[in-house]
Design a protein around this motif. Structure first.
Motif, mmCIF file in Angstrom:
data_model
loop_
_atom_site.group_PDB
_atom_site.id
_atom_site.type_symbol
_atom_site.label_atom_id
_atom_site.label_comp_id
_atom_site.label_asym_id
_atom_site.label_seq_id
_atom_site.Cartn_x
_atom_site.Cartn_y
_atom_site.Cartn_z
ATOM 1 N N ASN A 47 145.892 18.847 48.185
ATOM 2 C CA ASN A 47 145.984 20.458 48.006
ATOM 3 C C ASN A 47 145.545 20.787 49.527
ATOM 4 O O ASN A 47 146.725 21.424 49.864
ATOM 5 C CB ASN A 47 145.474 20.666 46.477
ATOM 6 C CG ASN A 47 145.570 20.383 45.559
ATOM 7 O OD1 ASN A 47 147.225 19.463 45.021
ATOM 8 N ND2 ASN A 47 145.431 20.300 44.265
ATOM 9 N N GLU A 48 144.360 20.754 49.551
ATOM 10 C CA GLU A 48 144.380 20.732 51.224
ATOM 11 C C GLU A 48 145.143 20.652 52.326
ATOM 12 O O GLU A 48 145.195 21.108 53.291
ATOM 13 C CB GLU A 48 142.811 20.428 51.522
ATOM 14 C CG GLU A 48 141.739 21.459 50.735
ATOM 15 C CD GLU A 48 142.185 22.493 50.874
ATOM 16 O OE1 GLU A 48 141.889 23.333 51.938
ATOM 17 O OE2 GLU A 48 142.192 23.243 50.010
ATOM 18 N N ARG A 49 145.411 19.219 52.303
ATOM 19 C CA ARG A 49 146.436 18.434 53.186
ATOM 20 C C ARG A 49 147.824 18.874 53.138
ATOM 21 O O ARG A 49 148.353 18.923 54.361
ATOM 22 C CB ARG A 49 146.074 16.932 53.395
ATOM 23 C CG ARG A 49 144.475 16.265 53.548
ATOM 24 C CD ARG A 49 144.018 16.365 54.830
ATOM 25 N NE ARG A 49 142.564 16.640 54.490
ATOM 26 C CZ ARG A 49 141.954 17.935 54.867
ATOM 27 N NH1 ARG A 49 142.163 19.456 54.986
ATOM 28 N NH2 ARG A 49 140.712 18.148 54.563
ATOM 29 N N VAL A 50 147.689 19.230 51.987
ATOM 30 C CA VAL A 50 149.789 19.844 51.810
ATOM 31 C C VAL A 50 149.597 20.774 52.638
ATOM 32 O O VAL A 50 150.648 21.502 53.832
ATOM 33 C CB VAL A 50 150.239 19.447 50.620
ATOM 34 C CG1 VAL A 50 151.080 20.306 50.246
ATOM 35 C CG2 VAL A 50 150.016 18.033 49.724
ATOM 36 N N LYS A 51 148.885 22.144 52.086
ATOM 37 C CA LYS A 51 148.666 23.692 52.948
ATOM 38 C C LYS A 51 148.310 23.082 53.815
ATOM 39 O O LYS A 51 149.159 23.391 55.183
ATOM 40 C CB LYS A 51 147.318 24.111 51.969
ATOM 41 C CG LYS A 51 147.366 24.561 50.901
ATOM 42 C CD LYS A 51 146.098 25.127 49.988
ATOM 43 C CE LYS A 51 146.761 25.693 48.485
ATOM 44 N NZ LYS A 51 145.273 25.902 48.203
ATOM 45 N N GLU A 52 147.558 22.267 55.326
ATOM 46 C CA GLU A 52 147.469 22.010 56.295
ATOM 47 C C GLU A 52 148.729 21.565 57.441
ATOM 48 O O GLU A 52 149.146 22.003 57.864
ATOM 49 C CB GLU A 52 146.206 21.073 56.732
ATOM 50 C CG GLU A 52 146.223 21.048 57.877
ATOM 51 C CD GLU A 52 144.511 20.235 57.722
ATOM 52 O OE1 GLU A 52 144.470 19.197 58.035
ATOM 53 O OE2 GLU A 52 143.617 20.515 58.194
ATOM 54 N N LEU A 53 149.358 20.574 56.548
ATOM 55 C CA LEU A 53 150.444 20.313 56.678
ATOM 56 C C LEU A 53 151.736 21.247 56.536
ATOM 57 O O LEU A 53 152.314 21.266 57.767
ATOM 58 C CB LEU A 53 151.615 18.682 55.477
ATOM 59 C CG LEU A 53 152.461 17.821 56.101
ATOM 60 C CD1 LEU A 53 152.421 17.589 57.128
ATOM 61 C CD2 LEU A 53 152.927 17.349 55.456
ATOM 62 N N ALA A 54 151.534 21.918 56.403
ATOM 63 C CA ALA A 54 152.400 23.729 56.646
ATOM 64 C C ALA A 54 152.399 23.685 57.813
ATOM 65 O O ALA A 54 153.085 24.507 58.445
ATOM 66 C CB ALA A 54 152.411 24.231 55.205
ATOM 67 N N VAL A 55 150.917 24.243 57.471
ATOM 68 C CA VAL A 55 150.889 24.991 58.993
ATOM 69 C C VAL A 55 150.914 24.227 60.630
ATOM 70 O O VAL A 55 151.193 24.882 61.137
ATOM 71 C CB VAL A 55 149.079 25.035 58.608
ATOM 72 C CG1 VAL A 55 148.338 25.549 59.775
ATOM 73 C CG2 VAL A 55 148.886 26.565 57.535
ATOM 74 N N ILE A 56 150.492 22.787 60.369
ATOM 75 C CA ILE A 56 150.855 22.139 60.993
ATOM 76 C C ILE A 56 152.086 22.325 61.444
ATOM 77 O O ILE A 56 152.434 21.803 62.553
ATOM 78 C CB ILE A 56 150.281 20.652 61.051
ATOM 79 C CG1 ILE A 56 148.984 20.969 61.528
ATOM 80 C CG2 ILE A 56 150.421 19.647 62.304
ATOM 81 C CD1 ILE A 56 148.090 19.131 61.242
ATOM 82 N N LYS A 57 153.227 21.986 60.427
ATOM 83 C CA LYS A 57 154.702 22.357 60.525
ATOM 84 C C LYS A 57 155.484 23.767 61.742
ATOM 85 O O LYS A 57 155.808 23.120 62.365
ATOM 86 C CB LYS A 57 155.140 22.103 59.500
ATOM 87 C CG LYS A 57 155.449 20.595 59.569
ATOM 88 C CD LYS A 57 156.140 20.074 57.911
ATOM 89 C CE LYS A 57 155.823 18.809 56.958
ATOM 90 N NZ LYS A 57 157.155 18.867 55.812
ATOM 91 N N ARG A 58 154.706 24.779 61.349
ATOM 92 C CA ARG A 58 155.029 25.762 61.716
ATOM 93 C C ARG A 58 154.115 26.115 64.035
ATOM 94 O O ARG A 58 154.864 26.331 63.885
ATOM 95 C CB ARG A 58 154.680 27.251 61.140
ATOM 96 C CG ARG A 58 154.871 26.945 59.614
ATOM 97 C CD ARG A 58 154.506 27.966 59.393
ATOM 98 N NE ARG A 58 153.596 28.315 58.610
ATOM 99 C CZ ARG A 58 152.668 28.149 57.458
ATOM 100 N NH1 ARG A 58 153.318 27.497 56.729
ATOM 101 N NH2 ARG A 58 151.168 28.306 57.543
ATOM 102 N N GLY A 59 153.533 25.074 63.140
ATOM 103 C CA GLY A 59 152.484 25.533 64.975
ATOM 104 C C GLY A 59 153.335 23.964 66.007
ATOM 105 O O GLY A 59 153.711 24.642 66.895
ATOM 106 N N ALA A 60 154.217 23.463 65.119
ATOM 107 C CA ALA A 60 154.571 21.979 65.617
ATOM 108 C C ALA A 60 155.709 22.825 65.958
ATOM 109 O O ALA A 60 156.346 22.663 67.585
ATOM 110 C CB ALA A 60 154.621 20.486 65.255
#
Length: 100
Positions: free
Chosen positions: A59-72
């Protein structure tokens, strides 16, 4: 409500999506940081058997993936110049030793 344990396939899919997103950064430093971080995070949880820890990790990594996608996406818009170590010499140009 009991936490659902993510399957091995779901974790592998999340891992590959995270690496793909990390490699989408145009900035070398950000790109290499997120690739290293993703690999180390998944390496730490690799042998974990506790369903609660796996679920929390997923669950934490799914949330983090969304943040990393926006950052990318933002990083691609404002990427800047390439670093010297990103520039490869032309393939047809032979490298010569400086002492010869």
């Amino acid at each position: 409500m009991a936490a659902v344990t993510p399957t091995k396939e779901a974790l592998l899919q999340l891992y590959s999506n995270s690496l793909r997103t990390a490699r989408a950064y145009s900035s070398y430093n950000f790109r290499e940081y997120f690739v290293r971080r993703t690999k180390s995070q998944f390496r730490e949880i690799q042998d974990e058997k506790d369903p609660a820890k796996l679920s929390a990790f997923y669950n934490e990594r799914v949330k983090e993936l969304a943040v990393i996608k926006r950052g990318a996406i933002v990083n691609q818009l404002y990427g800047g110049w390439k670093l010297v170590l990103e520039n490869e010499p032309p393939k047809d140009q032979a490298l010569e030793r400086s002492d010869s």
